[in-house]
Design a protein around this motif. Sequence first.
Motif, mmCIF file in Angstrom:
data_model
loop_
_atom_site.group_PDB
_atom_site.id
_atom_site.type_symbol
_atom_site.label_atom_id
_atom_site.label_comp_id
_atom_site.label_asym_id
_atom_site.label_seq_id
_atom_site.Cartn_x
_atom_site.Cartn_y
_atom_site.Cartn_z
ATOM 1 N N ILE A 68 0.837 -1.208 0.000
ATOM 2 C CA ILE A 68 0.000 0.000 0.000
ATOM 3 C C ILE A 68 0.871 1.256 0.000
ATOM 4 C CG2 ILE A 68 -1.665 1.366 1.343
ATOM 5 C CD1 ILE A 68 -2.864 -1.257 2.339
ATOM 6 N N THR A 69 1.906 1.227 0.818
ATOM 7 C CA THR A 69 2.751 2.428 0.931
ATOM 8 C C THR A 69 3.684 2.585 -0.273
ATOM 9 O OG1 THR A 69 4.287 1.114 2.246
ATOM 10 C CG2 THR A 69 2.731 2.503 3.448
ATOM 11 N N ARG A 70 3.730 1.590 -1.147
ATOM 12 C CA ARG A 70 4.581 1.700 -2.341
ATOM 13 C C ARG A 70 3.776 1.680 -3.637
ATOM 14 N NH1 ARG A 70 8.823 -3.012 -1.343
ATOM 15 N NH2 ARG A 70 7.025 -3.902 -0.268
ATOM 16 N N ALA A 71 2.461 1.780 -3.534
ATOM 17 C CA ALA A 71 1.640 1.776 -4.747
ATOM 18 C C ALA A 71 2.096 2.913 -5.659
ATOM 19 C CB ALA A 71 0.177 1.934 -4.381
ATOM 20 N N PRO A 72 2.146 2.675 -6.983
ATOM 21 C CA PRO A 72 2.833 3.604 -7.879
ATOM 22 C C PRO A 72 2.071 4.873 -8.260
ATOM 23 C CG PRO A 72 2.024 1.708 -9.096
ATOM 24 C CD PRO A 72 1.735 1.442 -7.651
ATOM 25 N N THR A 73 0.779 4.928 -8.047
ATOM 26 C CA THR A 73 0.045 6.160 -8.342
ATOM 27 C C THR A 73 -0.967 6.388 -7.221
ATOM 28 O OG1 THR A 73 -1.796 5.124 -9.524
ATOM 29 C CG2 THR A 73 0.139 5.685 -10.845
ATOM 30 N N LEU A 74 -1.508 7.593 -7.174
ATOM 31 C CA LEU A 74 -2.497 7.892 -6.132
ATOM 32 C C LEU A 74 -3.726 7.004 -6.289
ATOM 33 C CD1 LEU A 74 -2.193 11.790 -6.120
ATOM 34 C CD2 LEU A 74 -1.395 10.217 -4.338
ATOM 35 N N GLU A 75 -4.111 6.789 -7.561
ATOM 36 C CA GLU A 75 -5.288 5.961 -7.791
ATOM 37 C C GLU A 75 -5.052 4.513 -7.354
ATOM 38 O OE1 GLU A 75 -8.389 6.154 -11.253
ATOM 39 O OE2 GLU A 75 -6.788 4.776 -11.822
ATOM 40 N N ARG A 76 -3.886 3.961 -7.717
ATOM 41 C CA ARG A 76 -3.566 2.585 -7.312
ATOM 42 C C ARG A 76 -3.506 2.470 -5.791
ATOM 43 N NH1 ARG A 76 -4.927 -0.776 -11.137
ATOM 44 N NH2 ARG A 76 -3.881 -0.415 -13.116
ATOM 45 N N LYS A 77 -3.003 3.506 -5.168
ATOM 46 C CA LYS A 77 -2.911 3.503 -3.701
ATOM 47 C C LYS A 77 -4.316 3.412 -3.104
ATOM 48 C CE LYS A 77 -0.278 6.354 -0.377
ATOM 49 N NZ LYS A 77 0.971 5.595 -0.503
ATOM 50 N N ALA A 78 -5.229 4.238 -3.616
ATOM 51 C CA ALA A 78 -6.590 4.241 -3.096
ATOM 52 C C ALA A 78 -7.270 2.895 -3.364
ATOM 53 C CB ALA A 78 -7.390 5.387 -3.713
ATOM 54 N N LEU A 81 -5.767 0.181 -1.073
ATOM 55 C CA LEU A 81 -6.183 0.396 0.314
ATOM 56 C C LEU A 81 -7.646 -0.020 0.502
ATOM 57 C CD1 LEU A 81 -5.705 1.434 3.164
ATOM 58 C CD2 LEU A 81 -6.051 3.772 2.328
#
Lengths: 330, 282, 94
Positions: A68-78, A81
């Motif tokens: 989660i803390t290394r997801a490559p874009t803001l969208e991927r992070k969301a 998560l």
Amino acid sequence: MYAQMVKSEPTDRDPTPEEQAFQARIDAGEKIEPKEWMPEGYRKTLVRQIGQHAHSEIVGQLPEGNWITRAPTLERKAILLAKVQDEAGHGLYLYSAAETLGISRDEMFEQLHSGKAKYSSIFNYPTLTWADIGAIGWLVDGAAIMNQVPLQRTSYGPYARAMVRICKEESFHQRQGYHIMMKMARGTDAQREMAQDALNRFWFPSLMMFGPSDKDSVHSKQSMAWKIKINTNDELRQRFVNETVPQAEFLGLTVPDPDLAWNEEKGGYDFSEPDWDEFYEVLKGNGPCNRERLGARVTAWEDGAWFREGLTAYAEKAATRRAASATAAE
Amino acid sequence: MPSLPDMATPNVTELAAGRRGASRDMLAEVPDLKPAFFEWLCRMGDTTLILGHRLSEWCGHGPALEEDIAIANTALDLIGHTQMWLNLAGEVEGQGRSADDLAYLRDAMHFRNALLVELPNGDIGRTLMRQFLFDAWHHEMLGRLEGSAVTEVAEIAAKAKKEVAYHLDRSSDLVVRLGDGTEESHARMQDALDILWPYTGEFCTGDAVDAAVAKAGIAPRPEDLRAPWLAFVGEVLEEATLDMPQNGHAQKGGRQGRHTEHLGYLLAEMQFLQRAYPGAEW
Amino acid sequence: MRKEWPLWEVFIRSAHGLNHRHVGSLHASDAETAIRNARDVYTRRKEGVSIWVVKSADITATAPSEKGPLFDPAEDKVYRHPTFYDIPDDVEHM
């Protein structure tokens, strides 16, 4: 599956009239509800199976949570998560279903933490690159769905209802995983390499998720009669391979099984068995990440004790204060 | 606890809808404003980004399943706000940088988040205390921004404020409960408050950038938020039986790009893929 | 003092629903916290506009063995349903 090798509690004596009536209800497609009479074996097997399933959901947060803390874009992070958060929710629904059978969530946690209760072997494998997040959504969630969709028809009402909710929420999980794989498979050379490597590492562990062949298992026969298991492990595994191989081909990735071949006669793929010795070792605690996974759960639980106790203490104080002011008002 | 905002207030976005395109008009009229406006937007977006990131570290490790899920909800809201603020920042800057470019391809010296949010989580008590101190400011700030002279800012604020009203409701409630819970929970919350307090001053200390955007009617002066923030925080802390620290010294610099040592590690982790594989799409 | 938070049953009314429906359970230290937890756990996909929580221990339910005596007698009260009455088509809006 999320609940692998659940021991049922079969009996070798003749069924009592109560047991016969119970089986007749199940055969008629009736749902069994909490507090209704049920054979002790049915109750115990369910507690074990739902518990394993619930534990798998919350231990399953960890390998994906790792990215989660290394997801490559803001969208991927969301997205990631939200997905891992869903798994916590699914664990919660399942623990609640098990709680209707007379066991508390804390007791189930104790069984998990002491190693007495098991969780799916798959979550003891590491997530090494971002492609693993794609592979988990695509393969691991894909395998889980194979099992969970039929379980919506399981005989125990609270379990069936939890599965309905879970299946509804999970519908985006596999797609987001495949979407990551598509991006990677069509991306740079480095990304393609990661995607293939993830498939190589997760293919056989995914096949293990269904558990060893159970066509001769007494446990499975009893569980199927009780409709808490709907298909055999081999049926589900075959279905999974049939659906997944074309998806891998679409990605241009190679399934790491030289013996994989379409079998016209059976209308499905022939494929190699996973290494069952490895499977048993992982179940015994010797997988690559068993210690870390269980350790993380135990730490979260122990570190959170003061928080849970603090809220309990406040609730008690507040109730006392309310009672006192109610008395004063009289 | 002080009375909390009514979450059913009508959507201000609709009220503001008549004023579209205001930022472009304003920048055309006052071109000097652009750098300050851009910087101010980064301060908003970077702060929500870093706090959302920190909260996401809890996923799978919460003290109870219910809390694990609740924290992730707050983190998701903050990541959503980040996308809105940094997108607008990229538009205002006009160099073609997207929200992702700003989040993943700047180094610490160019980050404009307040120091409070980059501090490590600590125990769940410190995480919740940090959240409460931030939410109280955030909610006040967004309330003022709903009246921003720039439509886009007012719209983002209106959407975010509804979510933040709930964040504040939750975090202040938990601060009260844990402060007035067991001896241990009280001690941990007081300890968290003492550690975090010096990092709150920065939120209400303005500089030339703040003055410029305030003059243009985009945002309030940070100093103006201090009194309402302090009043709200004071009431909650009192109910929580916690002592407001007397240490008046403020740790500052984050909003100008001078950070703690923690931010570099956070960025190294967060930006790893974008840095290791430049230009790849994910 | 290892005391588990009590279990709560959660009922949610959706934006277009007339009734609160049981959606599941959760643990919380008291009713107010249960409401907040329910919001976070059970409305992640805009499922609701109103939440009720009830302590699971406070629910009294019918016993399954009473199913026959409790519910079968309603079966032959057909006169409680509008279709029991034959009204000529000429009489409109009834």
